[in-house]
Each structure stands twice: as C-alpha cells, then as structure tokens.
Design an enzyme around this catalytic site. Sequence first.
Site, PDB file in Angstrom:
ATOM      1  N   HIS A  61      -1.209   4.845  -1.074  1.00 27.65           N
ATOM      2  CA  HIS A  61      -1.405   4.487   0.331  1.00 27.65           C
ATOM      3  C   HIS A  61      -0.484   5.316   1.224  1.00 27.65           C
ATOM      4  O   HIS A  61      -0.859   5.706   2.324  1.00 27.65           O
ATOM      5  CB  HIS A  61      -1.147   2.990   0.542  1.00 27.65           C
ATOM      6  N   ASP A  74      -2.310  -0.828   7.124  1.00 31.45           N
ATOM      7  CA  ASP A  74      -2.989  -0.919   5.847  1.00 31.45           C
ATOM      8  C   ASP A  74      -3.804  -2.210   5.731  1.00 31.45           C
ATOM      9  O   ASP A  74      -3.447  -3.247   6.287  1.00 31.45           O
ATOM     10  CB  ASP A  74      -1.937  -0.896   4.736  1.00 31.45           C
TER      11      ASP A  74
END
Length: 481
Positions: A21, A132
């Site tokens: 990520h 996120d």
Amino acid sequence: MGSNPHPKPHFLLFPFMAHGHMIPTLDMAKLFATKGAKSTILTTPLNSKILQKPIDTFNKLNPTLEIDIKIFDFPCVQLGLPEGCENVDFFTSNNNDDGGYMIFKFLTATRFFKDQLEKLLEATRPDCLIADMFFPWATEAAEKFYVPRLVFHGTGYFSLCAGHCIRMHNPQNRVASSCEPFVIPDLPGDIILTKEQIVDGDNESDMGKFMNEVRKSEVESSGVIVNSFHELEPAYADFYKKFVAKKAWHIGPLSVVNRGLQEKAERGKKASIDEVECLKWLDSKKPGSVIYISFGSVASFKNEQLIEIAAGLEASGTNFIWVVRKNKGDKEEWLPEGMEERTKGKGIIIRGWAPQVLILDHQATGGFVTHCGWNSLLEGVAAGLPMVTWPVGAEQFYNEKLVTQVLKTGVSVGATKHVRFKGDFISREKVEKAVREVLVGEEAGERRRRAKTLAEMAKAAVKEGGSSFNDLNSFIEEFSS
Ligand code: UDP
C-alpha cells in the site's frame, strides 16, 4: 470543498502500513507532484524511515516539485501491539500461523489515527484526502472539515468488480462443496471461481464486519482512485464506473513513474542485494532466459513449501532469481543441501528484499512467478512479462483469473485455495511444469506476444492522450479548488 491557503493544490495521502500500500501511494504522490500538486504522505515514525529516502531522492531529482511526510503517533504497546509493530511486515515475517488475529488487531488499532487526522485536516484544509480502504473512519473525519475523501484500494478493476458481484449474488452459497466451480454472476467474461478462493466470505466474522464498514465508507466517499489503465481491463473498468463506484479515476500503472535506476531500486525496503551486481548478472544472460520468483511483501511460506520451490526450480534447469522472505543468518532448513553450489551462475537467491522493478524491466527476465498481488501483477504487465500465477490470499485469486482467463498471459501453478499468508501447498513437479510452460513452446510465444502488447498499451496509457493521463488530469482538475 475546503478553502485552500496553498498556491498549489494540496493532496493528503494516507496509506495503510504495508509495503503493497505504501509503495503505490508514494508513486501516486510523485505523479501528483509532476502535475504541480503538493503531496503530503501521512505515516508512522518507523514507516517514515522507509519512505524518507525515496522522497529525498525524488525532491532532489525534481527541485521544483514537492513531496512531504507528516508523522502520526502510533503507540504500539498502548494499542495492544508488540513494540515496533508499525507495518504488516512486522508480524508476517515469521512462520507463526495466528489465524488472522494479528492482522485484525493491527487493522483496528489504526483507528487511533482519527483524532490526529482531524486536527491535521482542520489545520491544513487540503484539497482532498486519499485514504486507504482500510481506514473507513477517514470518510467521517474528512467530512467534518468539508474535505473530499477518496479511497485507494491498491487493487484493480477486475477484482473490485468480482468482489462486488460475489457480494451481490453469493454464488458460493449455491454450490455443494467448497471446491465446486461456479461462474461469477453478472461479471463480464464468465469467470470461474470456487468458494475456497473467495476473500473473507463470512459477513458475520469480525473481519467481515470490518469489511462492511470499509464498503459503507466507500459509498459515502467522493470516489475511488484505481492503480490500473483502461486498456488492460476495459470491460471491468466500464462495469466498475457504471455499476459499482460513484466515481472512479484510473491513473496507472503507477510504477512507471519511477524512471531511473535509483528510483526503481529504492522502492520499498533497502534491497538485500547490490543492485548493480544484480543488473550485471542479468546482463550476462540471454534475453528472456531468466525466471523471477517473488511472492510480495506479506506471504511467508513454510519451509516445506520453500523446499518444493527450490527442487522445482533446480529441476527446470532454467536461470532464476528467487526472492525468499528470510533474513541471512536465519536457519536455512528450507534450502536443499548444495543447491546454491549446483546452480551457481544459473540462479540467485535473494534473502529479504529484491529491487523488483529493476529485475522485471531487464531484458534477460523472461517470466515472473507471482503471488498475483496487484502491484506485482501490474509491474509484470508493464514489463511485458508472461506469468506463472500462484495466488496465496487476499484478492489474489481474482487477479489470477484476470491473467489466465481474460488476458491469457499466464499459466496457473495450480493453487486451489486461499490460505492467509501461507498459501496452498504446491509440489515441486507443479513448480517445474509451470516454469517450463511459461518460458518455452509455441503457447509460451503467444503468451509473450500478448504480454508485450499489453506493455505497449501501458506505456501509451500514461502518455499524453492516454486513458490514465486523461483520468489523472480530470482528477487534478476536479480536486484543485
Ligand atoms: N517488492 C519489492 N521487492 C520484494 C518484494 C516486493 O520491490 O522483494 C514490491 C513489489 O515490487 C510490489 C510490492 O512490493 O510493488 C508488493 O506489492 P504486491 O501488491 O505485489 O503484494 P503484497 O506485498 O501486497 O502481497
């Protein structure tokens, strides 16, 4: 939209603390910076150490552009986590199978960021917050200060659509056994899957409830940023934009923003091999003759599995670079005796972290054995490589289907079920067969040609007039107040 005290648009980017990520988020920050935006990445103290070097390199190479870091507190012990547990890497690098306990604890601990985020949003009033998917509370935090919240999943359209169709229709509840194949309803392409390949199908589990929160926050957000390009998965990009997300912009492949050796080499952790030596070794090999094997930053195979990979590779007789998530000095019970001597000159084992994009982009690399993590998969696509698909967990089985059933650039190793971090057991014979199949023969040639065409499409997508270029521009325009 908040009032903007900055002359440039200011975007806050908040990645989940896992390499899969953080890496694309930094690439995204670079991309926004090249478009004249100021990007600030939010992270924790230990993760800031990983990000700082590539950010310094970028700022030095591009003195007129700007990427910043803002550090948030993450008191692990107070949050019930071990000291220093600021990244998924921390608890997946050993072989303990905790049944998903740590990942859930880690995910819920990140809620601690909410207050700090609200203070920052109030003080800085950025033009948008790209947070996120694993931070569902971020939508509410942003809303308080009239800052648009965008979601970043880190995966592609295909798996987002597959997940959506499965949630809508629950086809897994209509099969007699967990290994009986079914077609995913509504999803273009008659994609076949089994129950044991589905991600967290149980809505009532803690993880299932958490994922419901994730989805709710997504519906309430201002839209989704996708690391993909239209030409790669057009039917799914259209499906997603039409039926799933309120709004979506694709701006990938993000990895291609890194152009020089240094930028490519500094992605993620410090490489466990000298990059120049690695490239020299690749230079000495014939084009397309090396297979690269890596399972990303989270999967951590048991010794029994590593032994099979080693034996399969050796039996295939091919040149290889194999990345094993073990540190030098760990007991090497997974390495067949004498293998390294026997394969000297033919193969390299990287213990720890590989400069992956450098290796994939080298002309000697001819195939990629991958766990189908979306970043790896897209990096393989951008490098024009055929793949051996070996999904382990998360949404990787969906990604595999994209490669084998839609793009037809891959050979499946034959993993049949989702086993978090550890993977389904695969024999040495299967490893050997898949590696040979992806490198040699008529079908291998056809797969390679298709893979090369996709790489050309990827290049075109980020150039002026390309689909990702256009979506990036419209995104920046929409969120620059
Ligand atoms: N990566 C790398 N070197 C390694 C292992 C991983 O550079 O030794 C990078 C890889 O290039 C990709 C990311 O780490 O950008 C892994 O993300 P992915 O989505 O493929 O898998 P995950 O780690 O999330 O399972």
